[in-house]
Enzyme design. Structure first.
Site, mmCIF file in Angstrom:
data_model
loop_
_atom_site.group_PDB
_atom_site.id
_atom_site.type_symbol
_atom_site.label_atom_id
_atom_site.label_comp_id
_atom_site.label_asym_id
_atom_site.label_seq_id
_atom_site.Cartn_x
_atom_site.Cartn_y
_atom_site.Cartn_z
ATOM 1 N N LEU A 42 6.387 8.575 -3.720
ATOM 2 C CA LEU A 42 5.733 8.210 -2.456
ATOM 3 C C LEU A 42 5.502 6.703 -2.366
ATOM 4 C CD1 LEU A 42 2.823 9.913 -0.638
ATOM 5 C CD2 LEU A 42 2.490 7.568 -1.427
ATOM 6 N N LEU A 43 5.884 6.158 -1.253
ATOM 7 C CA LEU A 43 5.612 4.743 -0.938
ATOM 8 C C LEU A 43 4.456 4.705 0.039
ATOM 9 C CD1 LEU A 43 8.178 2.137 0.424
ATOM 10 C CD2 LEU A 43 6.402 3.007 1.934
ATOM 11 N N ASN A 44 3.542 3.726 -0.133
ATOM 12 C CA ASN A 44 2.656 3.416 1.000
ATOM 13 C C ASN A 44 2.629 1.907 1.242
ATOM 14 O OD1 ASN A 44 0.878 4.230 -1.374
ATOM 15 N ND2 ASN A 44 -0.741 3.458 -0.101
ATOM 16 N N ASP A 45 1.519 1.237 1.171
ATOM 17 C CA ASP A 45 1.424 -0.141 1.696
ATOM 18 C C ASP A 45 2.450 -1.128 1.125
ATOM 19 O OD1 ASP A 45 -0.879 1.261 2.155
ATOM 20 O OD2 ASP A 45 -2.220 -0.210 1.254
ATOM 21 N N ARG A 166 -11.569 -3.415 -1.658
ATOM 22 C CA ARG A 166 -10.198 -3.566 -2.191
ATOM 23 C C ARG A 166 -9.295 -4.380 -1.273
ATOM 24 N NH1 ARG A 166 -10.832 2.063 -1.315
ATOM 25 N NH2 ARG A 166 -9.973 2.764 0.668
ATOM 26 N N ASP A 167 -8.047 -4.489 -1.719
ATOM 27 C CA ASP A 167 -6.929 -5.071 -0.978
ATOM 28 C C ASP A 167 -7.089 -6.580 -0.765
ATOM 29 O OD1 ASP A 167 -6.319 -2.386 -0.839
ATOM 30 O OD2 ASP A 167 -6.940 -2.148 1.248
ATOM 31 N N GLU A 223 -9.594 -1.384 5.649
ATOM 32 C CA GLU A 223 -8.623 -1.590 4.583
ATOM 33 C C GLU A 223 -7.700 -2.757 4.944
ATOM 34 O OE1 GLU A 223 -8.039 2.613 2.388
ATOM 35 O OE2 GLU A 223 -6.872 2.465 4.211
#
Ligand code: FRU
Length: 493
Positions: A42-45, A166-167, A223
């Site tokens: 799975l890929l996300n950001d 986060r981020d 986020e």
């Protein structure tokens, strides 16, 4: 330590397991050929985007072992030209206690000739309770990534916030580096926290960014904060969770917004001139901007969101990124266009001009193309284009002159997903005589740019094999002109 099966790193996998995953995902006909996607898992950001040392570097959140959100790694791809990518070694594998439950999202900045990768070490105590550490890894100009020996840079979260901090977005203004962090206050509202550093290693908290004229209670968590400047205007982009739909806006589970105005970083004050939803489509989240080779402002997003089930899950891969977009400002609004490097992928061209009397079928045989269609609506009131169509299904893009509404409707598709958030998205548009449409179609993703990027819809679609049709429709006569290019593969599996 709190441990679940999904918190395993790729170092714990056997060769057979990885071969199984690779083989299972390999021949899925819904895999894109020029949108960044995971080989498996799975890929996300998008993470750590940068033009550094003659190459574009793209990292992304990656869970290797299938289609769920588990232990996040940073996968790494590299490109000379933004369109032909090679897969590099995994850049971050969360092996340390300060990142025991994942190397979460972050950004890159060049400092003294190295690429500094800032990210969040996610730590979970049990299913509910968590903590966050802000961390650093350094990539040298040979592409070697090493985690900073004194990680974490920032241990835990500041007082007044939950474990959802986060981020990191890091940028430089004058002599200082600044870090923006997406955060959740203890009263369960979203915010952005600012840290400051002279050297990129030693960070001191400044406080919360005050966004003037802005509702303090806008969702429960923000986020992926991002800061950019176009033509002297400051822009803050973030992905709030928990905002309610407002008419045709914010209809996705999570959304992306931006404020435009002026950032006074010394006083932690962003003065807002205007406020916008970033995109008009269904599958779009966690954007990240960066400067390209010619200092152009580029942006990528995860063409997905949340933790929904997608039709490719069973083949052990899920999600892709958008195509890189170039941003500009017009009338105090961000305009998004596909990066011009797209032209490098163009293969065969077909152009045609004509008059559509209610229905016109464009010759087409696969779903990996770039299509520029100009429609001169003449006396038509309702008109548009059907994409991925066959006798069984279609994706409908429809314009209504009277209401000035453009609609993207995926409810006629056979493979339905995330339907609980509706299958139709609408946006207001100036519908004059001529409409310009650009479609980037790539097997299971369509990005639709209307009137030079004034309105943009991203949608995933999972068409049947036979659904490769493109049809123009109208309630009266319209003139059309199109250029269609087949596109070459940009990413190998
Ligand atoms: C956004 C996000 C980030 C986090 C990452 C984890 O999609 O939830 O806030 O860092 O994904 O994969």
């Amino acid at each position: 330590m709190y441990k679940e099966e999904k918190y395993r790193t790729i170092l714990e996998a056997t060769d057979e397991e990885l071969k199984y995953l690779r083989d299972k995902a390999l021949n899925d006909r819904w895999k894109p050929i020029y949108h960044v996607h995971p080989q498996y898992g799975l890929l996300n950001d998008p993470n750590g985007l940068a033009y550094y040392n003659g190459y574009y570097h793209l990292f992304h959140q990656w869970y290797p072992f299938g289609s769920i959100h588990g232990m996040k790694h940073w996968a790494h791809l590299k490109s000379k030209n933004l369109v032909e990518w090679t897969r590099e070694d995994v850049a971050l594998i969360p092996t340390e206690s300060y990142e025991s439950h994942g190397a979460y999202s972050g950004t890159a900045i060049e400092i003294d000739g190295d690429l500094f990768l800032y990210y969040t070490g996610n730590v979970k105590y049990d299913k509910e309770r968590r903590n966050a550490n802000q961390c650093l890894a350094i990539m040298d100009n040979n592409g070697k990534v090493v985690k900073y020996k004194d990680n974490p840079l920032i241990e835990g979260v500041p007082k007044g916030y939950t474990g959802h901090v986060r981020d990191p977005k890091v940028f430089k203004i004058k002599d200082y580096y600044y870090m923006l962090l997406g955060a959740q206050r203890e009263d369960l509202t979203g915010a952005i926290i600012v840290y400051k550093s002279k050297d990129g290693f030693q960070w001191d908290i400044c406080g919360e960014l005050h966004i003037s004229n802005f509702d303090n209670d806008f969702g429960y968590m923000w986020e992926c904060p991002d800061y950019l400047n176009i033509d002297g205007k400051d822009i803050l982009v973030f992905s709030p969770q928990g905002i309610e739909p407002d008419g045709e806006n914010y209809k996705n589970l999570f959304n992306v917004v931006y404020v435009l105005g002026n950032l006074d970083i010394d006083n932690l004050e962003f003065t807002v001139e205007s406020f916008h939803e970033f995109e008009n489509g269904f599958d779009f989240y966690a954007t990240q901007s960066f400067k390209g080779r010619e200092k152009q402002m580029l942006l990528l997003a995860w063409a997905g969101l949340g933790e929904f089930k997608y039709p490719t899950d069973k083949n052990m891969w899920t999600h892709c990124l958008t195509f890189p977009r170039e941003l500009s400002l017009k009338n105090n609004k961000i305009i998004q266009k596909p990066a011009k490097e797209l032209e490098l992928l163009r293969d065969e061209k077909k152009s045609e001009k004509g008059i559509c009397n209610r229905f016109f079928k464009v010759e087409n045989f696969n779903n990996t193309y770039e299509l520029d269609i100009n429609l001169d609506r003449k006396s038509s009131n309702i008109f548009g284009v059907n994409l991925v169509s066959s006798s069984e299904e279609k994706l409908v893009l429809e314009f209504n002159k009277e209401s000035c509404i453009v609609t993207l409707d995926r409810s006629n598709m056979k493979n339905i997903f995330v339907e609980e958030y509706g299958s139709v998205r609408k946006s207001k548009l100036h519908i004059n005589q001529n409409i310009k449409i650009k479609v980037l179609m790539d097997n299971s993703i369509a990005e639709i740019f209307i009137n030079d990027g004034d309105v943009v819809f991203t949608t995933r679609i999972f068409p049947l094999k036979e659904s490769t049709g493109i049809e123009i429709f109208s309630d009266d006569l319209i003139d059309f002109h199109y250029d269609k290019y087949t596109l070459k593969r940009g990413i190998l599996d």
